[in-house]
Design an enzyme around this catalytic site. Sequence first.
Site, mmCIF file in Angstrom:
data_model
loop_
_atom_site.group_PDB
_atom_site.id
_atom_site.type_symbol
_atom_site.label_atom_id
_atom_site.label_comp_id
_atom_site.label_asym_id
_atom_site.label_seq_id
_atom_site.Cartn_x
_atom_site.Cartn_y
_atom_site.Cartn_z
ATOM 1 N N ASN A 58 26.933 4.086 50.313
ATOM 2 C CA ASN A 58 25.662 5.372 49.753
ATOM 3 C C ASN A 58 25.549 6.697 50.508
ATOM 4 O O ASN A 58 24.869 7.286 50.502
ATOM 5 C CB ASN A 58 23.657 4.709 49.451
ATOM 6 C CG ASN A 58 23.934 4.044 50.912
ATOM 7 O OD1 ASN A 58 24.560 3.491 51.662
ATOM 8 N ND2 ASN A 58 22.426 4.461 51.236
ATOM 9 N N GLU A 59 27.091 6.641 50.888
ATOM 10 C CA GLU A 59 26.386 8.195 52.221
ATOM 11 C C GLU A 59 26.027 9.127 51.514
ATOM 12 O O GLU A 59 25.566 10.162 51.724
ATOM 13 C CB GLU A 59 27.872 8.647 52.445
ATOM 14 C CG GLU A 59 28.058 7.310 52.910
ATOM 15 C CD GLU A 59 29.048 6.047 52.970
ATOM 16 O OE1 GLU A 59 29.503 5.458 53.899
ATOM 17 O OE2 GLU A 59 29.245 5.869 51.665
ATOM 18 N N GLY B 62 28.408 1.702 56.062
ATOM 19 C CA GLY B 62 29.372 1.593 56.685
ATOM 20 C C GLY B 62 29.514 -0.405 56.896
ATOM 21 O O GLY B 62 30.429 -0.419 57.631
ATOM 22 N N LEU C 244 27.343 2.493 59.511
ATOM 23 C CA LEU C 244 26.678 4.343 60.812
ATOM 24 C C LEU C 244 25.054 5.080 61.022
ATOM 25 O O LEU C 244 24.823 4.949 60.565
ATOM 26 C CB LEU C 244 27.438 5.976 60.549
ATOM 27 C CG LEU C 244 29.045 4.996 60.058
ATOM 28 C CD1 LEU C 244 30.094 6.703 59.258
ATOM 29 C CD2 LEU C 244 29.758 4.470 60.057
#
Length: 310
Positions: A185-186, A161, A116
Amino acid sequence: MAAVPALARRIARSGVLPLCCRQPAWGRAAWQPPSPPQPPSLPLAPCRAFSNNKILVELDESSGVATMKFRSPPVNSLSLDFLTEFCISLEKLENDRACRGVILTSAIPKIFSSGLDITEMCGKSMEHYAEFWRAVQEMWLRLYGSNMVTVAAVNGSSPAGGCLIALLCDYRIMVENPKFSIGLNEAQLGIVAPFWFKDIFVNVVGHRVAERSLQLGSLHPTPEAHRIGLVDELVPEDKLQEKAAAVMAQWLALPDHARQLTKSMMRKAALDRLVAHREEDIQNFISLISKESIQKSLRMYMEMLKKKKS
C-alpha cells in the site's frame, strides 16, 4: 558512500559476510561440489534457540525446521536494527547444516509486520536513507535467494514491507480473519514501490491484479487476498502453526538439490536485476524520499499515528 561501511559494521559484528562479498545463496546449490563424507558425530540436541532483541529463532534439529518469530513491539516495523537482525538470523540458519527450512511468523498478536519503519525515512540525513535502503535490499536478496524452504505463517495484518516479507517466501498461509489485511500500500503514502517489489508481486498475483493493486495502494482483506492468490491458504488461528509445519514437511519431502536448483531457475532473473541496479536504486530512493512533498506526507502520517495512540 558512508552507508556501505555503516551497514557492513553492523553485520560484521555478527560474523556474517555481507551479501555483496559472498556467493549469492541462489547459486550455491548449482556450483558447490559435493561434500566429502563426514565422520560420525555425537547426536545433537533436538532443539536450539537463539535470539536478538527483535527476533527469536528456534531450530528443531529433528525436523530441520526453524521458526523465526518477530517480536519488535508494538507492530514489528522494519527498522534498520530489525532488518540487520533479520539478515543475521537468516544467515545463521542458512549456514547451519541442521536447518533445511524456516517458518516466519509474529510473536505479537494481530500483526505480522507493519512494514518499513516510517521514522527511518523521515527527517534523516541522505547517508542514513542510503544505509536504510541498502538494508532493505539486503533483506530482500537474502530471503528471496535463500536455499531453505521458507513459509510465511501470517498471523495478523501485513501491509507494505510486511507483505513484502510474505511475498519473498515460498508459501504463504494466513489466519482466516476478515479484520486482517495484506498488500503493498505504499502509494497511499505517496511512495512508489520499487521495481523489485513490483517484480515479485507480479510473479505471485499476475500483471493486471498487481497493476491495479499497486496504483491504488490496496490492502486486501484475507478472503480477497486468498482469492487473488496473494496468500496460498487461509486457516483458523489455532491451526496456523500446525498447517505451516505440514506444508513445510511436504516441501522437505523432496530432494534438496532438485528443489534448490528449481528455485534458483525461477528466481535468478529477479535477483540478478536488483544486484545489477542496486546502487542506482539506492540513489532513486534517496531522490524520492528526500522530496519535501514526500517528507510532508510522512510527517502527516506520523502525526495521525500519534493521535490514534493518544
